[in-house]
Design an enzyme around this catalytic site. Structure first.
Site, PDB file in Angstrom:
ATOM      1  CE  LYS A   1      -3.927   2.013   2.353  1.00  0.00           C
ATOM      2  NZ  LYS A   1      -3.455   3.266   1.989  1.00  0.00           N
TER       3      LYS A   1
ATOM      4  CD  GLU B   1      -0.621   4.409   3.456  1.00  0.00           C
ATOM      5  OE1 GLU B   1      -1.777   5.163   3.812  1.00  0.00           O
ATOM      6  OE2 GLU B   1      -0.509   4.456   2.137  1.00  0.00           O
TER       7      GLU B   1
ATOM      8  CG  ASP C   1       1.190   8.000   2.533  1.00  0.00           C
ATOM      9  OD1 ASP C   1       0.176   8.522   2.244  1.00  0.00           O
ATOM     10  OD2 ASP C   1       1.683   8.605   3.519  1.00  0.00           O
TER      11      ASP C   1
END
Length: 337
Positions: free
Chosen positions: A41, A188, A43
């Site tokens: 994931k 993240e 950011d």
């Protein structure tokens, strides 16, 4: 869910495709682990990339707004597939010295779609990197109804790797190890994608799950902001700080995470600790703030810190009546003071 649209006056018509969204969740059960792919994931800023096949490129934000001009260094991607038209899904990142996505760095690049001169100057100083993770339309054919595995294979065959873009690998299975690796590297979080999932434009689907790595630390409450509407008379947010070089430094406002009963209890504690003197040094610019003697210790959850030490996306976990103010352990890291 898709709407035909002409992109950048190109002779090739590409469909406008709003991005598919992930639902917050947890790792799939171990028995189903092999049915899922895992991607880091990031950011950054989610974008849909339109390549009409004539050397041009159009970037659209999640809202559908065109933001091509904000990232001029991505322009050469328009030639990467030659005359093959495509619609891709990805994320624009700004990377720090350790090669990790830094949203605060990226913020200086956002919002400049109509300021090309400034965008070009910032591109030279803070270049972005585009990570690609899906393809929804390729060579005049929609791939929306194909399963993730086939779309991902099609994307990998495109071999899109360049000075400012890449296609990071996805891991099939081994979700626990993947999540652990994101935590160990300060990333993240993780996105889990079901291997048989079709692409659902604009839908927040449970076929994609996102897991955010959250940290928790103790803070001292030094003020609050009055709530509005149904929260009138109650704290809408508390203002919190941590020690740094002998001072109480403001690290942010926390406005979520309480039940109604907890908020009522906190209101009484804040009124009892009221003072006219701001306990933070330096005094933060927070209009409407009410100050309190910093004797309440709380625990908050947050995603990461800005370079100035501010907490990003903080939420309240609990009061810590077991800790005296001088026992609150967390200090702002020295490199952020």
């Amino acid at each position: 869910m898709t709407e035909p649209a002409r992109v950048d006056n190109s002779p090739v018509t590409l469909p406008l495709i709003p991005p598919m969204l992930a639902t917050p969740g947890t790792l799939p059960p171990a028995a189903q682990d092999a049915r899922w792919a895992y991607e880091t994931k990031q950011d950054g800023q989610r974008v849909v990339i339109y390549l009409p096949g004539d050397g041009s490129l159009v970037l659209r934000a999640r809202s559908g707004l065109e933001i091509t001009g904000a990232y001029p260094e991505l322009g050469p991607l328009g030639d990467a597939l030659g005359a093959t038209p495509a619609v891709l899904d990805g994320e624009v990142l700004a990377l720090d010295e350790q090669g990790r996505a830094d949203f605060q760095l990226l913020q200086s690049r956002m919002g400049l779609a109509h300021a090309p001169a400034r965008a070009a100057r910032l591109a030279a100083r803070t270049p972005v990197h585009l990570v690609l993770f899906d393809v929804m339309h390729l060579g005049g054919r929609s791939l929306l109804r194909l399963p993730y595995t086939r779309r991902r294979a099609a994307l990998d065959r495109l071999a899109l790797r360049g000075p400012h873009w890449s296609t990071p690998a996805a891991l099939v299975g081994h979700g626990e190890q993947a999540l652990r690796a994101t935590r160990e590297h300060g990333l993240e979080g993780l996105v889990c994608k079901r291997l048989d999932s079709v692409y659902e434009p604009g839908v927040r689907s449970r076929a994609w799950l996102k897991i955010r790595n959250m940290r928790s630390e103790d803070v001292l409450v030094g003020g609050w902001l009055p709530g509005k509407g149904r929260l009138t008379g109650l704290p809408g947010a508390v203002l919190v700080g941590q020690r740094a070089a002998g001072r109480l430094r403001y690290v942010g406002g926390v406005g979520t995470g309480w039940s109604e009963a907890e908020r009522v209890r906190l209101a009484g504690l804040l009124r009892a600790a009221a003072t006219d003197v701001c306990p933070f040094d330096p005094v933060p610019h927070v209009p409407g703030a009410r100050w309190v003697v910093p004797r309440l210790v709380g625990e908050v959850r947050y995603s990461t810190r800005t370079r100035e030490g501010m907490l990003r996306q903080p939420s309240w976990l609990r009061l810590r009546p077991d800790l005296a103010p001088e026992e609150a352990a967390a200090d702002i890291p020295d490199d952020l003071v």
